[in-house]
Design a protein around this motif. Structure first.
Motif, mmCIF file in Angstrom:
data_model
loop_
_atom_site.group_PDB
_atom_site.id
_atom_site.type_symbol
_atom_site.label_atom_id
_atom_site.label_comp_id
_atom_site.label_asym_id
_atom_site.label_seq_id
_atom_site.Cartn_x
_atom_site.Cartn_y
_atom_site.Cartn_z
ATOM 1 N N PRO A 1 0.829 -1.208 0.000
ATOM 2 C CA PRO A 1 0.000 0.000 0.000
ATOM 3 C C PRO A 1 0.864 1.259 0.000
ATOM 4 O O PRO A 1 1.956 1.263 0.567
ATOM 5 N N ARG A 2 0.359 2.298 -0.631
ATOM 6 C CA ARG A 2 1.076 3.580 -0.656
ATOM 7 C C ARG A 2 0.126 4.654 -0.125
ATOM 8 O O ARG A 2 -0.409 5.470 -0.889
ATOM 9 N N PRO A 3 -0.105 4.628 1.197
ATOM 10 C CA PRO A 3 -1.164 5.447 1.790
ATOM 11 C C PRO A 3 -1.045 6.944 1.527
ATOM 12 O O PRO A 3 -2.048 7.615 1.307
ATOM 13 N N GLU A 4 0.219 7.447 1.510
ATOM 14 C CA GLU A 4 0.339 8.898 1.310
ATOM 15 C C GLU A 4 -0.152 9.328 -0.057
ATOM 16 O O GLU A 4 -0.919 10.278 -0.202
ATOM 17 N N LEU A 5 0.290 8.571 -1.066
ATOM 18 C CA LEU A 5 -0.157 8.903 -2.427
ATOM 19 C C LEU A 5 -1.652 8.643 -2.567
ATOM 20 O O LEU A 5 -2.397 9.439 -3.131
ATOM 21 N N ALA A 6 -2.089 7.499 -2.024
ATOM 22 C CA ALA A 6 -3.477 7.073 -2.213
ATOM 23 C C ALA A 6 -4.464 8.028 -1.548
ATOM 24 O O ALA A 6 -5.561 8.264 -2.077
ATOM 25 N N SER A 7 -4.065 8.598 -0.410
ATOM 26 C CA SER A 7 -5.018 9.449 0.306
ATOM 27 C C SER A 7 -5.345 10.717 -0.494
ATOM 28 O O SER A 7 -6.454 11.231 -0.425
ATOM 29 N N SER A 8 -4.382 11.174 -1.285
ATOM 30 C CA SER A 8 -4.639 12.405 -2.056
ATOM 31 C C SER A 8 -5.724 12.198 -3.114
ATOM 32 O O SER A 8 -6.330 13.159 -3.595
ATOM 33 N N ILE A 9 -5.960 10.947 -3.503
ATOM 34 C CA ILE A 9 -6.999 10.690 -4.522
ATOM 35 C C ILE A 9 -8.079 9.758 -3.964
ATOM 36 O O ILE A 9 -8.907 9.248 -4.718
ATOM 37 N N ASN A 10 -8.016 9.533 -2.655
ATOM 38 C CA ASN A 10 -9.035 8.696 -2.022
ATOM 39 C C ASN A 10 -9.108 7.300 -2.651
ATOM 40 O O ASN A 10 -10.198 6.811 -2.959
ATOM 41 N N ALA A 11 -7.971 6.695 -2.851
ATOM 42 C CA ALA A 11 -7.954 5.391 -3.539
ATOM 43 C C ALA A 11 -7.781 4.256 -2.535
ATOM 44 O O ALA A 11 -7.023 4.380 -1.568
ATOM 45 N N GLU A 12 -8.469 3.178 -2.791
ATOM 46 C CA GLU A 12 -8.424 2.025 -1.886
ATOM 47 C C GLU A 12 -7.428 0.993 -2.413
ATOM 48 O O GLU A 12 -7.398 0.703 -3.622
ATOM 49 N N TYR A 13 -6.630 0.461 -1.490
ATOM 50 C CA TYR A 13 -5.668 -0.587 -1.879
ATOM 51 C C TYR A 13 -6.388 -1.930 -1.971
ATOM 52 O O TYR A 13 -7.110 -2.306 -1.041
ATOM 53 N N VAL A 14 -6.235 -2.623 -3.089
ATOM 54 C CA VAL A 14 -6.877 -3.941 -3.253
ATOM 55 C C VAL A 14 -5.847 -4.928 -3.790
ATOM 56 O O VAL A 14 -4.767 -4.540 -4.232
ATOM 57 N N SER A 15 -6.210 -6.201 -3.779
ATOM 58 C CA SER A 15 -5.302 -7.215 -4.344
ATOM 59 C C SER A 15 -5.334 -7.111 -5.874
ATOM 60 O O SER A 15 -6.247 -6.495 -6.460
ATOM 61 N N PHE A 16 -4.391 -7.757 -6.495
ATOM 62 C CA PHE A 16 -4.317 -7.786 -7.963
ATOM 63 C C PHE A 16 -5.622 -8.368 -8.540
ATOM 64 O O PHE A 16 -6.183 -7.842 -9.507
ATOM 65 N N ASP A 17 -6.107 -9.438 -7.904
ATOM 66 C CA ASP A 17 -7.348 -10.091 -8.361
ATOM 67 C C ASP A 17 -8.546 -9.152 -8.274
ATOM 68 O O ASP A 17 -9.367 -9.081 -9.191
ATOM 69 N N GLU A 18 -8.627 -8.446 -7.137
ATOM 70 C CA GLU A 18 -9.748 -7.516 -6.955
ATOM 71 C C GLU A 18 -9.659 -6.366 -7.957
ATOM 72 O O GLU A 18 -10.691 -5.869 -8.431
ATOM 73 N N LEU A 19 -8.448 -5.951 -8.233
ATOM 74 C CA LEU A 19 -8.275 -4.878 -9.219
ATOM 75 C C LEU A 19 -8.875 -5.316 -10.553
ATOM 76 O O LEU A 19 -9.599 -4.569 -11.219
ATOM 77 N N ALA A 20 -8.547 -6.566 -10.940
ATOM 78 C CA ALA A 20 -9.074 -7.112 -12.197
ATOM 79 C C ALA A 20 -10.602 -7.197 -12.153
ATOM 80 O O ALA A 20 -11.289 -6.797 -13.100
ATOM 81 N N LYS A 21 -11.121 -7.693 -11.038
ATOM 82 C CA LYS A 21 -12.567 -7.949 -10.965
ATOM 83 C C LYS A 21 -13.410 -6.677 -10.889
ATOM 84 O O LYS A 21 -14.491 -6.611 -11.452
ATOM 85 N N GLN A 22 -12.895 -5.675 -10.153
ATOM 86 C CA GLN A 22 -13.735 -4.501 -9.900
ATOM 87 C C GLN A 22 -13.610 -3.373 -10.926
ATOM 88 O O GLN A 22 -14.512 -2.548 -11.054
ATOM 89 N N SER A 23 -12.482 -3.323 -11.648
ATOM 90 C CA SER A 23 -12.224 -2.136 -12.488
ATOM 91 C C SER A 23 -13.119 -2.085 -13.727
ATOM 92 O O SER A 23 -13.204 -3.050 -14.483
ATOM 93 N N ASP A 24 -13.741 -0.924 -13.929
ATOM 94 C CA ASP A 24 -14.397 -0.666 -15.217
ATOM 95 C C ASP A 24 -13.368 -0.112 -16.201
ATOM 96 O O ASP A 24 -13.474 -0.309 -17.405
#
Ligand SMILES: O=CC(=O)O
Length: 359
Positions: free
Chosen positions: A218-241
């Motif tokens: 996880p890269r919380p500092e970067l992610a917080s600026s865009i409100n992004a949630e850390y997920v697994s590689f599999d979840e990234l594949a499954k959830q992304s439009d």
């Protein structure tokens, strides 16, 4: 006509390329010149960078005086002999063979690119060669192009302009050339760094519902600026439009986007790659696009580059391919050339570079 143009270019190169010595003719200048570092530049770089080198009074440099083709490997191996510094592009493979050809004088390598998969870092480290590169200055340009490519792909703009021009435009139709919109979508980022954040910042006003990302950790500092949630590689594949690939090409990420990933993606998903072609298995991508496993792909990078015009990916309407132009704005390319030139000069003076890779 073509052959005479080629011949003219060669002549121009021969006329301009010979050692570009900065300095005058007095005895003291000659003494100064003899202490100047020798540098080879593998391309006619944008004017800002060239000016910095010319006016530095610190280096005598020779360059491959063309931007239309790369310096042939054989010539490069000759030209690097004995140089103190080398300024290269992402098109040159910097490996043991080249470093051996350069010899022990070579102390600084400066690449005019943010990517460094063309460099053999182990060999550079072994030889104590310092390495400069050009991150940050291209972030805006790459993010902007990524958004353009994403919209072009998802809203089928290449197909649409083709239809308008070639008579396919009949009456207004309810489902003709429909695509997928960003509003209420989930956007996934593979490899969250400065560029991923800049892409998300630009996409947020399109009313994206959620940003998700994956990375080695996880890269919380970067992610917080865009409100992004850390997920697994599999979840990234499954959830992304929309899935934007922003990771560097390394042995770990080579062909990480393969049938395993595509098989988990949504059928409405749009895949975008502006990082390196090597992170994608192109046969698997072709399969996923041609069977409707995913809806579309926008690629700014491929393997090889240029991608041969008879490559199967070019036959697909749902694949938009650009010729590696993500950082191609005048201001960015000039900024990259300035940074590359300054990195080189600072490195040759033994000073910290503006951006240096830790080897
Ligand atoms: O791809 C472009 C770069 O690495 O700068």
């Amino acid at each position: 006509m073509w052959s005479s143009l080629v011949a003219l270019r060669r002549l121009q190169r021969i006329a301009v390329a010979p050692l570009n010595i900065t300095g005058g003719l007095t005895g003291s200048v000659h003494r100064e010149m003899s202490t100047m570092k020798r540098v080879y530049v593998t391309r006619q770089i944008p004017p800002d960078g060239l000016k910095i080198l010319r006016e530095s009074g610190q280096v005598q440099f020779e360059l491959w005086n063309s931007d239309d083709d790369t310096v042939p490997r054989k010539e490069l191996l000759q030209k690097v002999k004995g140089v103190d510094g080398l300024l290269c592009m992402l098109t040159e493979k910097i490996d043991a063979e080249l470093l051996d050809a350069a010899g022990p004088n070579l102390k600084v390598l400066s690449t005019m690119s943010v990517g460094f998969d063309h460099l053999n870092l182990e060999e550079l480290k072994k030889r104590g060669i310092r390495v400069g590169y050009t991150p940050e200055v291209l972030t805006d340009s790459v993010a902007e192009l990524t958004v353009a490519l994403l919209l072009t792909t998802s809203r089928r703009l290449v197909e649409a302009t083709h239809e308008a021009k070639t008579g396919g435009w009949g009456t207004w139709r309810t489902l003709w050339l429909c695509g997928h919109e960003l509003a209420n979508s989930t956007v996934g980022i593979l490899g969250l760094g400065r560029i991923g954040v800049a892409i998300a910042e630009r996409l947020a006003p399109f009313k994206v519902k959620k940003f998700i990302y994956t990375d080695v950790e996880p890269r919380p500092e970067l992610a917080s600026s865009i409100n992004a949630e850390y997920v697994s590689f599999d979840e990234l594949a499954k959830q992304s439009d929309f899935l934007a690939v922003c990771c560097a090409l390394t042995p770990e990420t080579k062909e990480i986007c393969n049938k395993d990933l595509f098989s988990k993606m949504k059928s409405n998903a749009i895949f975008i790659n502006t990082s390196r072609g090597g992170v994608v298995n192109q046969e698997d991508l072709y399969e996923a696009l041609s069977t409707g496993q995913i809806a579309g792909a926008g690629l700014d990078v491929t393997v090889p580059e240029p991608l041969p015009t008879d490559h199967p990916l070019f036959t697909l309407k749902n694949c938009v391919i650009l010729p590696h132009v993500a950082s191609a704005s005048y201001s960015t390319r000039n900024a990259m050339s300035s940074m590359a030139a300054n990195n080189l000069l600072l490195g040759l003076k033994g000073k910290p570079m503006i951006k240096e890779l830790k080897l």
